[in-house]
Design an enzyme around this catalytic site. Structure first.
Site, short mmCIF file in Angstrom:
data_model
loop_
_atom_site.label_atom_id
_atom_site.label_comp_id
_atom_site.label_asym_id
_atom_site.label_seq_id
_atom_site.Cartn_x
_atom_site.Cartn_y
_atom_site.Cartn_z
N ASN A 114 0.85 -1.32 0.05
CA ASN A 114 0.03 -0.05 0.14
C ASN A 114 0.94 1.06 -0.13
OD1 ASN A 114 -2.55 1.57 0.11
ND2 ASN A 114 -1.95 1.80 2.42
N HIS A 116 0.97 5.05 1.23
CA HIS A 116 0.10 6.06 2.30
C HIS A 116 0.77 7.53 2.36
CE1 HIS A 116 -2.26 7.17 5.66
NE2 HIS A 116 -0.98 7.52 6.06
N SER A 143 4.77 6.91 2.40
CA SER A 143 5.42 5.59 2.66
C SER A 143 4.87 4.52 1.86
CB SER A 143 5.03 5.24 4.10
OG SER A 143 5.36 6.37 5.16
N ASP A 152 -2.75 0.76 8.29
CA ASP A 152 -1.57 1.70 7.96
C ASP A 152 -0.42 1.16 8.51
OD1 ASP A 152 -2.99 3.06 5.90
OD2 ASP A 152 -3.68 4.29 7.27
C1 GRF Z 1 -2.76 8.94 -2.95
O1 GRF Z 1 -2.34 10.03 -2.14
C2 GRF Z 1 -2.27 7.63 -2.13
O2 GRF Z 1 -1.07 7.75 -1.41
C3 GRF Z 1 -3.49 7.63 -1.28
O3 GRF Z 1 -4.56 7.88 -2.22
C4 GRF Z 1 -4.20 8.73 -3.17
C5 GRF Z 1 -4.48 8.05 -4.48
O4 GRF Z 1 -4.31 9.01 -5.82
N1 GRF Z 1 -3.82 6.53 -0.74
P1 GRF Z 1 -4.19 8.42 -7.14
O5 GRF Z 1 -5.72 7.73 -7.11
O6 GRF Z 1 -3.30 7.52 -7.22
O7 GRF Z 1 -4.24 9.57 -8.08
#
Ligand code: GRF
Length: 220
Positions: A114, A116, A143, A152
Site C-alpha cells: 500500500n 500512504h 510511505s 496503515d
Molecule cells: C494517494 O495520495 C495515495 O497515497 C492515497 O490515495 C491517493 C490516490 O491518488 N492512498 P491516485 O488515485 O493514485 O491519484
C-alpha cells in the site's frame, strides 16, 4: 534452441479514484527492463477514472462495487474471488479506499503493498496533509508498506520526504507528496518483482538482510 524467458511476475492493482499512482506504474511497466507486468486493475467504484487509464493501456479491468454488498465480509469475499481468478504475484493498493478484513489481508500476506501519504507511523488514516500542517510538522511525505492486519501499520519498505513550507495548504502539500509517490511506488514495485524484498514475521528482508529503517528516496 533458446529456452523461453521466465514469465514476469503478475501485478494486480486495486484503485478507487483518479489513479495517478496507477498511471505512474503503467508508465514504469512500459520500460523495457521492468521486471513485472500489470495484468489486471480492479476497483470498488465503477466510475473511477483509474479504470479508464487501465483500459487505455489495454489492461483488463474489473469492478466489485461495495454498494452491492451488505457486509464488509461479503464484499471482501467477492473481491478475493476476482483476485484469485487473476492469480497475481503481487497486489498493489493504489488509492484503494476500502478497509480490508483480517481474512483478506491474511490471505495475501507478504504479497500486498500500500502507499500512504505520510511518514508512517505518523498520521495513519485520512486527511494526512491537513494533519501534518496542524501538527506543525517540518517534514511530511509518503510511505510504501506491506499490508498487514493493522491499518496503515504494516512494516514500511520505503519513504520519501517533502519539506512543509510555512505557506503550504493541504492541497499544495498533497501535490508535493503526490509527485514523490509517483517516483517511489514504481521503485518499490520493481524491487518486489525482482525478489529483493520479503515480509518476515514483523520485519522486512531487503536483499536477504533485515531492514533496520525504511529505505529513503534521496532528495532530488
Ligand atoms: C494517494 O495520495 C495515495 O497515497 C492515497 O490515495 C491517493 C490516490 O491518488 N492512498 P491516485 O488515485 O493514485 O491519484
Amino acid at each position: 534452441m533458446k529456452a523461453d524467458p521466465a514469465p514476469l511476475p503478475k501485478i494486480l492493482v486495486l484503485v478507487s479514484g483518479s489513479g495517478t499512482n496507477l498511471q505512474a506504474l503503467i508508465d514504469a511497466s512500459r520500460e523495457r527492463d521492468f521486471p513485472g507486468q500489470i495484468t489486471a486493475v480492479g476497483s470498488n467504484r465503477p466510475g473511477a477514472f483509474a479504470l479508464e487509464r487501465a483500459a487505455q493501456a489495454n489492461i483488463e479491468t474489473f469492478v466489485v462495487d461495495h454498494k452491492n454488498f451488505d457486509s464488509r465480509e461479503e464484499f471482501d469475499a467477492a473481491l478475493m474471488a476476482e483476485i484469485r481468478r487473476h492469480n497475481p504475484d503481487l497486489i498493489v493498493l493504489a488509492g484503494f479506499m476500502r478497509i480490508l478484513t483480517t481474512d483478506f489481508v491474511r490471505a495475501f500476506r507478504g504479497k500486498m503493498l500500500n502507499i500512504h501519504p505520510s511518514l508512517l507511523p505518523r498520521h495513519t488514516g485520512l486527511n494526512t496533509h491537513h494533519r501534518a500542517i496542524e501538527a506543525g510538522d517540518d517534514f511530511h511525505g509518503v510511505s510504501v508498506h506491506f499490508v498487514t492486519e493493522e491499518l496503515d501499520g504494516g512494516p514500511v519498505i520505503a519513504q520519501a520526504e517533502v519539506q512543509v513550507a510555512p505557506d503550504d495548504t493541504p492541497e499544495s502539500l498533497a501535490e508535493k507528496v503526490l509527485e514523490k509517490e509517483h517516483i517511489l511506488y514504481p521503485i518499490v514495485v520493481r524491487w518486489f518483482c525482482e525478489g529483493r524484498i520479503q515480509l518476515g514475521s514483523d520485519y522486512i528482508l531487503f536483499d536477504g538482510e533485515i531492514l533496520k529503517a525504511p529505505m529513503r528516496l534521496p532528495d532530488n
